[in-house]
Write an enzyme that holds these catalytic residues in place. Structure first.
Site, PDB file in Angstrom:
ATOM      1  N   ASN A   1       5.755   8.027   0.834  1.00  0.00           N
ATOM      2  CA  ASN A   1       6.429   6.943   0.101  1.00  0.00           C
ATOM      3  C   ASN A   1       6.464   7.134  -1.410  1.00  0.00           C
ATOM      4  OD1 ASN A   1       3.695   6.522  -0.034  1.00  0.00           O
ATOM      5  ND2 ASN A   1       3.808   4.324   0.361  1.00  0.00           N
TER       6      ASN A   1
ATOM      7  N   GLU B   1      -7.256   6.403   0.322  1.00  0.00           N
ATOM      8  CA  GLU B   1      -6.400   5.271  -0.055  1.00  0.00           C
ATOM      9  C   GLU B   1      -5.576   4.944   1.184  1.00  0.00           C
ATOM     10  OE1 GLU B   1      -7.730   5.137  -4.035  1.00  0.00           O
ATOM     11  OE2 GLU B   1      -6.742   3.747  -2.665  1.00  0.00           O
TER      12      GLU B   1
ATOM     13  N   CYS C   1       1.849   0.569  -0.128  1.00  0.00           N
ATOM     14  CA  CYS C   1       0.615   0.026   0.442  1.00  0.00           C
ATOM     15  C   CYS C   1       0.151  -1.218  -0.302  1.00  0.00           C
ATOM     16  CB  CYS C   1      -0.475   1.077   0.386  1.00  0.00           C
ATOM     17  SG  CYS C   1      -0.716   1.626  -1.278  1.00  0.00           S
TER      18      CYS C   1
ATOM     19  N   GLU D   1      -8.802   5.964  -7.504  1.00  0.00           N
ATOM     20  CA  GLU D   1      -7.971   7.010  -8.117  1.00  0.00           C
ATOM     21  C   GLU D   1      -7.425   6.503  -9.436  1.00  0.00           C
ATOM     22  OE1 GLU D   1      -5.253   7.856  -4.659  1.00  0.00           O
ATOM     23  OE2 GLU D   1      -6.183   9.824  -4.816  1.00  0.00           O
TER      24      GLU D   1
HETATM   25  N1  LIG Z   1      -3.529   2.962   0.101  1.00  0.00           N
HETATM   26  C1  LIG Z   1      -2.534   3.715  -0.370  1.00  0.00           C
HETATM   27  O1  LIG Z   1      -2.483   4.111  -1.546  1.00  0.00           O
HETATM   28  C2  LIG Z   1      -1.440   4.113   0.548  1.00  0.00           C
HETATM   29  C3  LIG Z   1      -1.454   3.824   1.900  1.00  0.00           C
HETATM   30  N2  LIG Z   1      -0.400   4.200   2.717  1.00  0.00           N
HETATM   31  C4  LIG Z   1      -0.388   3.767   4.115  1.00  0.00           C
HETATM   32  O2  LIG Z   1       0.108   4.859   4.968  1.00  0.00           O
HETATM   33  C5  LIG Z   1       1.040   4.345   5.898  1.00  0.00           C
HETATM   34  C6  LIG Z   1       2.417   4.865   5.657  1.00  0.00           C
HETATM   35  O3  LIG Z   1       2.387   6.160   5.182  1.00  0.00           O
HETATM   36  P1  LIG Z   1       2.490   7.361   6.234  1.00  0.00           P
HETATM   37  O4  LIG Z   1       2.800   8.601   5.496  1.00  0.00           O
HETATM   38  O5  LIG Z   1       3.351   7.010   7.398  1.00  0.00           O
HETATM   39  O6  LIG Z   1       1.016   7.466   6.754  1.00  0.00           O
HETATM   40  P2  LIG Z   1       0.422   8.569   7.719  1.00  0.00           P
HETATM   41  O7  LIG Z   1      -0.999   8.248   7.723  1.00  0.00           O
HETATM   42  O8  LIG Z   1       1.137   8.693   9.014  1.00  0.00           O
HETATM   43  O9  LIG Z   1       0.686   9.976   6.974  1.00  0.00           O
HETATM   44  C7  LIG Z   1       0.055  10.228   5.767  1.00  0.00           C
HETATM   45  C8  LIG Z   1      -0.154  11.729   5.667  1.00  0.00           C
HETATM   46  O10 LIG Z   1      -1.057  12.126   6.670  1.00  0.00           O
HETATM   47  C9  LIG Z   1      -0.476  13.144   7.499  1.00  0.00           C
HETATM   48  N3  LIG Z   1      -0.982  12.977   8.849  1.00  0.00           N
HETATM   49  C10 LIG Z   1      -0.458  12.265   9.869  1.00  0.00           C
HETATM   50  N4  LIG Z   1      -1.272  12.342  10.943  1.00  0.00           N
HETATM   51  C11 LIG Z   1      -2.325  13.130  10.587  1.00  0.00           C
HETATM   52  C12 LIG Z   1      -3.514  13.603  11.248  1.00  0.00           C
HETATM   53  N5  LIG Z   1      -3.779  13.274  12.502  1.00  0.00           N
HETATM   54  N6  LIG Z   1      -4.371  14.392  10.548  1.00  0.00           N
HETATM   55  C13 LIG Z   1      -4.104  14.743   9.277  1.00  0.00           C
HETATM   56  N7  LIG Z   1      -3.008  14.329   8.590  1.00  0.00           N
HETATM   57  C14 LIG Z   1      -2.133  13.537   9.256  1.00  0.00           C
HETATM   58  C15 LIG Z   1       1.003  12.915   7.366  1.00  0.00           C
HETATM   59  O11 LIG Z   1       1.685  14.129   7.660  1.00  0.00           O
HETATM   60  P3  LIG Z   1       3.145  14.022   8.349  1.00  0.00           P
HETATM   61  O12 LIG Z   1       3.876  12.921   7.687  1.00  0.00           O
HETATM   62  O13 LIG Z   1       3.744  15.365   8.122  1.00  0.00           O
HETATM   63  O14 LIG Z   1       2.881  13.735   9.789  1.00  0.00           O
HETATM   64  C16 LIG Z   1       1.110  12.548   5.888  1.00  0.00           C
HETATM   65  O15 LIG Z   1       1.068  13.710   5.093  1.00  0.00           O
HETATM   66  C17 LIG Z   1       0.990   2.865   5.736  1.00  0.00           C
HETATM   67  O16 LIG Z   1      -0.031   2.313   6.522  1.00  0.00           O
HETATM   68  C18 LIG Z   1       0.621   2.675   4.277  1.00  0.00           C
HETATM   69  O17 LIG Z   1       0.050   1.450   3.945  1.00  0.00           O
HETATM   70  C19 LIG Z   1       0.650   4.919   2.261  1.00  0.00           C
HETATM   71  C20 LIG Z   1       0.681   5.232   0.917  1.00  0.00           C
HETATM   72  C21 LIG Z   1      -0.329   4.838  -0.033  1.00  0.00           C
HETATM   73  O1  LIG Z   2       1.686   4.760  -1.802  1.00  0.00           O
HETATM   74  C1  LIG Z   2       1.592   3.687  -2.339  1.00  0.00           C
HETATM   75  O2  LIG Z   2       1.918   2.645  -1.803  1.00  0.00           O
HETATM   76  C2  LIG Z   2       1.065   3.700  -3.735  1.00  0.00           C
HETATM   77  O3  LIG Z   2      -0.325   3.878  -3.746  1.00  0.00           O
HETATM   78  C3  LIG Z   2       1.401   2.420  -4.393  1.00  0.00           C
HETATM   79  S1  LIG Z   2       1.507   2.628  -6.097  1.00  0.00           S
HETATM   80  O4  LIG Z   2       0.327   3.381  -6.576  1.00  0.00           O
HETATM   81  O5  LIG Z   2       2.752   3.381  -6.360  1.00  0.00           O
HETATM   82  O6  LIG Z   2       1.534   1.262  -6.582  1.00  0.00           O
END
Ligand SMILES: NC(=O)C1=CN([C@@H]2O[C@H](COP(=O)(O)OP(=O)(O)OC[C@H]3O[C@@H](n4cnc5c(N)ncnc54)[C@H](OP(=O)(O)O)[C@@H]3O)[C@@H](O)[C@H]2O)C=CC1
Ligand SMILES: O=C(O)[C@H](O)CS(=O)(=O)O
Length: 478
Positions: free
Chosen positions: A154, A253, A287, A459
């Site tokens: 994202n 995160e 997130c 972070e």
């Molecule tokens: N707290 C924060 O800062 C953030 C939290 N999020 C959370 O993540 C979710 C959405 O993002 P999303 O990318 O779909 O999340 P995912 O957890 O599906 O993917 C995140 C990363 O992990 C990889 N991944 C997926 N499965 C595995 C595994 N079993 N082992 C190791 N790596 C893996 C993905 O690779 P690939 O995509 O190639 O499968 C991607 O690079 C939401 O719940 C959102 O809230 C997202 C961004 C920021």
């Molecule tokens: O992936 C996300 O949602 C980011 O952590 C949110 S932010 O840092 O861009 O606010």
């Protein structure tokens, strides 16, 4: 593919070289469904080579002068700023977010590099007054070693630089596995890091569709001493279990389910502006986006009407159109989750004030639902889409109880003009970050992170360096 943009590359980046895979996977533009470019789908041998070269590079990188590391980061920052428009275009092509948001992300993502170029000089230790005269007691901070980072789709730049910058500043080498939906931005800035003077092998980008396999290799390798992950809570739990095998230093995160409370003494117009800013960034796919809007009963109808009018003004479309405010969802899974959450809430009694319909492709209408029941799926799970879900509450205590009634604790927001209430509510909310009369809280200088099942560690800020350094205690006998 946009052939003019020379930063678009389908190769992985290991030891300063472009690495093709025997197989490739396509990066798809979510706005059009068209392939941007094929990207190397690396096998285990290539992943293990990235670990080996990172280990070899660390032997010299850990000995570099702070000034050298800081100057390379400053050069990297300047190159990203110089290529802002190409990088923003790549972000939009692979993630779908509006170009204006992508430009803001380049500013935000590069700010982590400039911030940690300075923090490199501030990995302070301590001189601790000794309990007896026969000993001198000090502490020093040292780089953890070879690090690994796994990032989500994202924020294809900001989630990357939020990890790479402190790692390099601290003297670590690092292997990055970006999301397979959005690897192009990471590949592009890795090439700019080399141009900035970063030695080969210090920052490696590995690409592949089998994220579970890649994650297993990285999280169980004894050479990798640090794992930093941003993504869903479910994957975070898997990685935490796997990292236990070698007792790695980890930071996560993870998912969120942010409450956005509007009290009866709030400035309604300001609350609506803050709600739009927090909710619709990246079409709600962040997130820290509010997932539940908790509105005090006395002003519920006024707020509901005002936010509905504001949401109806949001233009949906291809992010390359400069008037577009809301782009597509990232993929079919994201669209299905939004549709499932909305239909579930409607079945359980929620009312549609606007939207609640799939438009075409991966586009979903910006939506406002009123009187969402507490047993709706979207009350407990992260929707990750352009949905404003309104819930009523009566007393301040009710609002805080509802806000905290989730397994997550990343961000929370509230609007009130009563200063005593602001202190009470900020203290009572169970989250790592709180926006008070503010919807845009993310920046490089502040500690970003959550509690409960939203993560571990912070972070950005001065605390971001702690995630990539170890504290060593030295006791001098005199
Ligand atoms: N707290 C924060 O800062 C953030 C939290 N999020 C959370 O993540 C979710 C959405 O993002 P999303 O990318 O779909 O999340 P995912 O957890 O599906 O993917 C995140 C990363 O992990 C990889 N991944 C997926 N499965 C595995 C595994 N079993 N082992 C190791 N790596 C893996 C993905 O690779 P690939 O995509 O190639 O499968 C991607 O690079 C939401 O719940 C959102 O809230 C997202 C961004 C920021
Ligand atoms: O992936 C996300 O949602 C980011 O952590 C949110 S932010 O840092 O861009 O606010």
């Amino acid at each position: 593919m946009n052939t003019r943009n020379t930063l678009i590359k389908g190769t992985a980046f290991i030891n300063g070289k472009e690495i093709k895979g025997r197989k490739t996977f396509d990066v798809i533009n979510p706005a059009t469904g068209e392939a941007v470019i094929g990207v190397a789908d690396l096998n285990r041998t290539a992943i293990e080579k990235a670990i080996t070269v990172s280990e070899a590079a660390w032997e010299s990188w850990k000995l570099t002068e702070v000034a050298q590391r800081s100057n390379i980061l400053k050069n990297w920052y300047n190159l990203i700023v110089k290529h802002k428009h190409e990088i923003a275009e790549i972000i939009t092509l692979e993630s779908g977010k509006p170009l204006e948001e992508s430009k803001i992300e380049v500013d935000y993502g590069s700010s982590f590099i400039s911030w940690f170029a300075e923090e490199a000089y501030r990995t302070y230790g301590d001189q601790i007054p000794s309990p007896n005269r026969g000993k001198q007691i000090i502490t020093i901070r040292q780089p953890v070693g070879v690090a690994a980072a796994i990032t989500p789709w994202n924020f294809p730049l900001a989630m990357v630089t939020r990890k790479i910058a402190p790692a390099l500043a601290a003297g670590c080498t690092i292997i990055l596995k970006p999301a397979s939906q959005t690897p192009l931005t990471a590949i592009a800035v890795a090439h700019l890091a080399k141009e900035a003077g970063l030695p080969n092998g210090v920052f490696n980008v590995i690409t592949g569709k089998d994220s579970a396999e890649i994650g297993k290799i990285l999280s169980t390798s004894p050479i990798v001493r640090k794992l930093s992950f941003t993504g869903s809570t479910g994957v975070g739990k898997t990685l935490m279990e796997q990292a236990a095998s070698t007792i790695k230093k980890v930071s996560f995160e993870l998912g969120g389910n942010a409450p956005f409370l509007v009290f009866d003494d709030a400035d309604i117009e300001a609350a609506v502006r803050g709600a739009i800013a927090a909710k619709f960034r990246n079409a709600g796919q962040t997130c820290v986006a509010p997932n539940r809007f908790l509105v005090q009963d006395a002003i519920f109808d006024r707020f509901a009407e005002a936010i509905t009018q504001a949401v109806q003004k949001l233009k949906v479309g291809n992010g390359l159109d400069k008037h577009v405010k809301v782009g597509p969802l990232i993929n079919q899974n994201g669209l299905k989750k939004v549709q499932h959450h909305v239909s579930d809430a409607l079945k359980k009694g929620a009312r549609i004030l606007t939207g609640a319909e799939h438009l075409e492709g991966l586009f979903y209408a910006p939506t406002v639902l009123a009187d969402v029941p507490p047993n709706a799926l979207m009350a407990k799970e992260e929707t990750f889409g352009p949905i404003v879900a309104l819930y009523r509450f009566q007393t301040e205590e009710d609002g805080i109880r509802m806000a905290n009634d989730t397994e997550f604790g990343l961000a929370a927001y509230f609007y009130s003009q009563d200063v005593k209430r602001c202190w009470r509510v900020a203290d009572a909310l169970a989250s790592g970050m709180v926006g008070i009369n503010e919807g845009a809280i993310s920046n490089a200088v502040a500690p970003f992170g959550g509690i409960k099942q939203s993560g571990l560690g912070r972070e950005g800020s001065k605390y971001g360096m702690d995630e990539f350094t170890e504290l060593k205690y030295l006791c001098f006998g005199l």
